[in-house]
Design a protein around this motif. Sequence first.
Motif, PDB file in Angstrom:
ATOM      1  N   PHE A 122    -184.248 -13.700  -4.201  1.00  0.00           N
ATOM      2  CA  PHE A 122    -185.262 -12.701  -4.546  1.00  0.00           C
ATOM      3  C   PHE A 122    -185.271 -11.588  -3.497  1.00  0.00           C
ATOM      4  O   PHE A 122    -185.393 -10.411  -3.828  1.00  0.00           O
ATOM      5  CB  PHE A 122    -186.649 -13.352  -4.642  1.00  0.00           C
ATOM      6  N   ALA A 123    -185.126 -11.977  -2.218  1.00  0.00           N
ATOM      7  CA  ALA A 123    -185.127 -10.979  -1.141  1.00  0.00           C
ATOM      8  C   ALA A 123    -183.965  -9.997  -1.327  1.00  0.00           C
ATOM      9  O   ALA A 123    -184.149  -8.780  -1.204  1.00  0.00           O
ATOM     10  CB  ALA A 123    -185.040 -11.670   0.211  1.00  0.00           C
ATOM     11  N   PHE A 124    -182.776 -10.516  -1.691  1.00  0.00           N
ATOM     12  CA  PHE A 124    -181.621  -9.633  -1.913  1.00  0.00           C
ATOM     13  C   PHE A 124    -181.881  -8.682  -3.067  1.00  0.00           C
ATOM     14  O   PHE A 124    -181.535  -7.508  -3.022  1.00  0.00           O
ATOM     15  CB  PHE A 124    -180.349 -10.454  -2.173  1.00  0.00           C
ATOM     16  N   SER A 125    -182.512  -9.201  -4.144  1.00  0.00           N
ATOM     17  CA  SER A 125    -182.737  -8.350  -5.313  1.00  0.00           C
ATOM     18  C   SER A 125    -183.776  -7.263  -5.020  1.00  0.00           C
ATOM     19  O   SER A 125    -183.824  -6.253  -5.701  1.00  0.00           O
ATOM     20  CB  SER A 125    -183.142  -9.188  -6.528  1.00  0.00           C
TER      21      SER A 125
ATOM     22  N   GLY B 273    -178.380  -3.159   5.375  1.00  0.00           N
ATOM     23  CA  GLY B 273    -178.654  -3.427   6.794  1.00  0.00           C
ATOM     24  C   GLY B 273    -179.855  -4.316   7.014  1.00  0.00           C
ATOM     25  O   GLY B 273    -180.519  -4.723   6.059  1.00  0.00           O
ATOM     26  N   PRO B 274    -180.109  -4.634   8.289  1.00  0.00           N
ATOM     27  CA  PRO B 274    -181.219  -5.539   8.629  1.00  0.00           C
ATOM     28  C   PRO B 274    -182.570  -5.001   8.180  1.00  0.00           C
ATOM     29  O   PRO B 274    -183.435  -5.763   7.748  1.00  0.00           O
ATOM     30  CB  PRO B 274    -181.170  -5.615  10.162  1.00  0.00           C
ATOM     31  N   GLN B 275    -182.733  -3.652   8.241  1.00  0.00           N
ATOM     32  CA  GLN B 275    -183.997  -3.063   7.839  1.00  0.00           C
ATOM     33  C   GLN B 275    -184.238  -3.279   6.333  1.00  0.00           C
ATOM     34  O   GLN B 275    -185.340  -3.654   5.913  1.00  0.00           O
ATOM     35  CB  GLN B 275    -183.984  -1.561   8.160  1.00  0.00           C
ATOM     36  N   GLY B 276    -183.159  -3.074   5.548  1.00  0.00           N
ATOM     37  CA  GLY B 276    -183.255  -3.303   4.099  1.00  0.00           C
ATOM     38  C   GLY B 276    -183.592  -4.751   3.804  1.00  0.00           C
ATOM     39  O   GLY B 276    -184.394  -5.054   2.912  1.00  0.00           O
ATOM     40  N   LEU B 277    -182.968  -5.660   4.574  1.00  0.00           N
ATOM     41  CA  LEU B 277    -183.209  -7.089   4.369  1.00  0.00           C
ATOM     42  C   LEU B 277    -184.656  -7.444   4.690  1.00  0.00           C
ATOM     43  O   LEU B 277    -185.292  -8.222   3.973  1.00  0.00           O
ATOM     44  CB  LEU B 277    -182.257  -7.895   5.263  1.00  0.00           C
ATOM     45  N   PHE B 278    -185.193  -6.829   5.752  1.00  0.00           N
ATOM     46  CA  PHE B 278    -186.597  -7.068   6.121  1.00  0.00           C
ATOM     47  C   PHE B 278    -187.515  -6.676   4.957  1.00  0.00           C
ATOM     48  O   PHE B 278    -188.392  -7.450   4.557  1.00  0.00           O
ATOM     49  CB  PHE B 278    -186.970  -6.269   7.377  1.00  0.00           C
ATOM     50  N   TYR B 279    -187.292  -5.466   4.398  1.00  0.00           N
ATOM     51  CA  TYR B 279    -188.162  -5.027   3.300  1.00  0.00           C
ATOM     52  C   TYR B 279    -187.891  -5.827   2.016  1.00  0.00           C
ATOM     53  O   TYR B 279    -188.782  -6.020   1.197  1.00  0.00           O
ATOM     54  CB  TYR B 279    -188.022  -3.521   3.080  1.00  0.00           C
ATOM     55  N   GLY B 280    -186.649  -6.305   1.855  1.00  0.00           N
ATOM     56  CA  GLY B 280    -186.336  -7.188   0.728  1.00  0.00           C
ATOM     57  C   GLY B 280    -187.138  -8.479   0.815  1.00  0.00           C
ATOM     58  O   GLY B 280    -187.730  -8.939  -0.168  1.00  0.00           O
ATOM     59  N   ALA B 281    -187.174  -9.054   2.036  1.00  0.00           N
ATOM     60  CA  ALA B 281    -187.932 -10.292   2.248  1.00  0.00           C
ATOM     61  C   ALA B 281    -189.427 -10.047   2.023  1.00  0.00           C
ATOM     62  O   ALA B 281    -190.127 -10.871   1.408  1.00  0.00           O
ATOM     63  CB  ALA B 281    -187.693 -10.818   3.664  1.00  0.00           C
TER      64      ALA B 281
ATOM     65  N   LEU C  16    -190.902   0.978   2.433  1.00  0.00           N
ATOM     66  CA  LEU C  16    -192.088   0.217   2.032  1.00  0.00           C
ATOM     67  C   LEU C  16    -192.606   0.732   0.689  1.00  0.00           C
ATOM     68  O   LEU C  16    -192.990  -0.047  -0.190  1.00  0.00           O
ATOM     69  CB  LEU C  16    -193.175   0.335   3.113  1.00  0.00           C
ATOM     70  N   ALA C  17    -192.569   2.066   0.517  1.00  0.00           N
ATOM     71  CA  ALA C  17    -193.043   2.667  -0.728  1.00  0.00           C
ATOM     72  C   ALA C  17    -192.222   2.160  -1.919  1.00  0.00           C
ATOM     73  O   ALA C  17    -192.782   1.842  -2.975  1.00  0.00           O
ATOM     74  CB  ALA C  17    -192.976   4.186  -0.646  1.00  0.00           C
ATOM     75  N   VAL C  18    -190.888   2.052  -1.737  1.00  0.00           N
ATOM     76  CA  VAL C  18    -190.020   1.571  -2.822  1.00  0.00           C
ATOM     77  C   VAL C  18    -190.391   0.133  -3.192  1.00  0.00           C
ATOM     78  O   VAL C  18    -190.502  -0.216  -4.370  1.00  0.00           O
ATOM     79  CB  VAL C  18    -188.527   1.663  -2.408  1.00  0.00           C
ATOM     80  N   VAL C  19    -190.610  -0.709  -2.162  1.00  0.00           N
ATOM     81  CA  VAL C  19    -190.961  -2.113  -2.407  1.00  0.00           C
ATOM     82  C   VAL C  19    -192.320  -2.218  -3.111  1.00  0.00           C
ATOM     83  O   VAL C  19    -192.481  -2.976  -4.081  1.00  0.00           O
ATOM     84  CB  VAL C  19    -190.965  -2.922  -1.082  1.00  0.00           C
ATOM     85  N   ILE C  20    -193.296  -1.449  -2.643  1.00  0.00           N
ATOM     86  CA  ILE C  20    -194.642  -1.495  -3.247  1.00  0.00           C
ATOM     87  C   ILE C  20    -194.588  -1.022  -4.703  1.00  0.00           C
ATOM     88  O   ILE C  20    -195.229  -1.594  -5.592  1.00  0.00           O
ATOM     89  CB  ILE C  20    -195.630  -0.604  -2.444  1.00  0.00           C
ATOM     90  N   HIS C  21    -193.774   0.027  -4.963  1.00  0.00           N
ATOM     91  CA  HIS C  21    -193.623   0.531  -6.334  1.00  0.00           C
ATOM     92  C   HIS C  21    -193.012  -0.543  -7.235  1.00  0.00           C
ATOM     93  O   HIS C  21    -193.472  -0.775  -8.352  1.00  0.00           O
ATOM     94  CB  HIS C  21    -192.762   1.795  -6.336  1.00  0.00           C
ATOM     95  N   GLU C  22    -191.979  -1.216  -6.714  1.00  0.00           N
ATOM     96  CA  GLU C  22    -191.310  -2.271  -7.489  1.00  0.00           C
ATOM     97  C   GLU C  22    -192.285  -3.424  -7.775  1.00  0.00           C
ATOM     98  O   GLU C  22    -192.324  -3.958  -8.891  1.00  0.00           O
ATOM     99  CB  GLU C  22    -190.080  -2.757  -6.710  1.00  0.00           C
ATOM    100  N   LEU C  23    -193.084  -3.795  -6.758  1.00  0.00           N
ATOM    101  CA  LEU C  23    -194.078  -4.860  -6.963  1.00  0.00           C
ATOM    102  C   LEU C  23    -195.112  -4.438  -8.016  1.00  0.00           C
ATOM    103  O   LEU C  23    -195.521  -5.253  -8.851  1.00  0.00           O
ATOM    104  CB  LEU C  23    -194.784  -5.208  -5.643  1.00  0.00           C
ATOM    105  N   GLY C  24    -195.513  -3.164  -7.982  1.00  0.00           N
ATOM    106  CA  GLY C  24    -196.456  -2.660  -8.978  1.00  0.00           C
ATOM    107  C   GLY C  24    -195.875  -2.771 -10.379  1.00  0.00           C
ATOM    108  O   GLY C  24    -196.529  -3.256 -11.312  1.00  0.00           O
ATOM    109  N   ARG C  25    -194.600  -2.366 -10.510  1.00  0.00           N
ATOM    110  CA  ARG C  25    -193.917  -2.409 -11.808  1.00  0.00           C
ATOM    111  C   ARG C  25    -193.815  -3.862 -12.313  1.00  0.00           C
ATOM    112  O   ARG C  25    -194.086  -4.151 -13.476  1.00  0.00           O
ATOM    113  CB  ARG C  25    -192.513  -1.814 -11.641  1.00  0.00           C
ATOM    114  N   ILE C  26    -193.460  -4.784 -11.409  1.00  0.00           N
ATOM    115  CA  ILE C  26    -193.307  -6.192 -11.802  1.00  0.00           C
ATOM    116  C   ILE C  26    -194.656  -6.775 -12.238  1.00  0.00           C
ATOM    117  O   ILE C  26    -194.731  -7.528 -13.209  1.00  0.00           O
ATOM    118  CB  ILE C  26    -192.686  -7.022 -10.653  1.00  0.00           C
ATOM    119  N   ASN C  27    -195.733  -6.392 -11.527  1.00  0.00           N
ATOM    120  CA  ASN C  27    -197.054  -6.907 -11.911  1.00  0.00           C
ATOM    121  C   ASN C  27    -197.452  -6.434 -13.314  1.00  0.00           C
ATOM    122  O   ASN C  27    -198.032  -7.200 -14.086  1.00  0.00           O
ATOM    123  CB  ASN C  27    -198.115  -6.516 -10.881  1.00  0.00           C
ATOM    124  N   ILE C  28    -197.130  -5.171 -13.651  1.00  0.00           N
ATOM    125  CA  ILE C  28    -197.413  -4.674 -15.002  1.00  0.00           C
ATOM    126  C   ILE C  28    -196.589  -5.464 -16.027  1.00  0.00           C
ATOM    127  O   ILE C  28    -197.086  -5.857 -17.089  1.00  0.00           O
ATOM    128  CB  ILE C  28    -197.100  -3.159 -15.121  1.00  0.00           C
TER     129      ILE C  28
END
Length: 249
Positions: A28-31, A37-45, A129-141
């Motif tokens: 799930f973190a990878f998706s 990079g490590p920063q992307g992996l952090f936000y993925g997690a 962070l904005a990209v991750v929050i947007h994706e979480l918003g979309r998934i919740n809908i």
Amino acid sequence: MANSYSIGNVFGIPIRVHVTLLIFLPLFAFSFMPAGGPQGLFYGALGAVGLFASVALHEIGHSLVARAKGSRILEILLLPIGGMARLNALPRRPIDEIQTALAGPAVSLALGIAGLFFAPLLFSFNPLLAVVIHELGRINIMLVLFNLIPSFPMDGGRVFRAALVPRLGRLPATQLAAKVGRGFAWLFGIWAIWPVFHGGTIRFTLLLIAYFIYQAAGAEARQAEWEALAELQRGQPSGLFDDLLRKWR
Ligand SMILES: [Zn+2]
């Protein structure tokens, strides 16, 4: 439940994580990774944890309303295919069951709207962070829409069954809802393997969900029959007694 680990209590409700979720979490973190990079992996997690926090909050929504209606909440279990609130018994009055079933999607809807609203505001401060929050918003809908499909025993299916109870009685309403639920399970299953015929890969999570719904719909129907029989044997005819008579006539 066996093979699960407690990660804490929320509103006095134990939250447990099934061991399979820990195995799937890196996937799930990878998706979720918004960059390399490590920063992307952090936000993925962060996204993966946010996803299962969203699922837990959905189940907490169900649980708090069920508890207000007199049910005891045993635990919330998080699995790779979603969450599950385990109760000693579901509220039985149709209106209580409808409110309990809708409470989860209501929480997801609030999370979805919040995510989609706050993501653009965050973008200039922290784009990843904005990209991750947007994706979480979309998934919740999407969770709201998917859960409201009247596929018993998913949330929409519970509303469907509860709406039928006053007209049909509890047992026939459950049997009909279970049949419709199994019909949807077949549709989900076909949808899951459809890409294989076009050179794609199986939608594995959806296939698991289809299997789960198929099994659970049958189990709910059997439990309703068992409850009706138990009621009959105790010699306390109620609405259920009428249901059985109707079935046997
Ligand atoms: Zn739900």
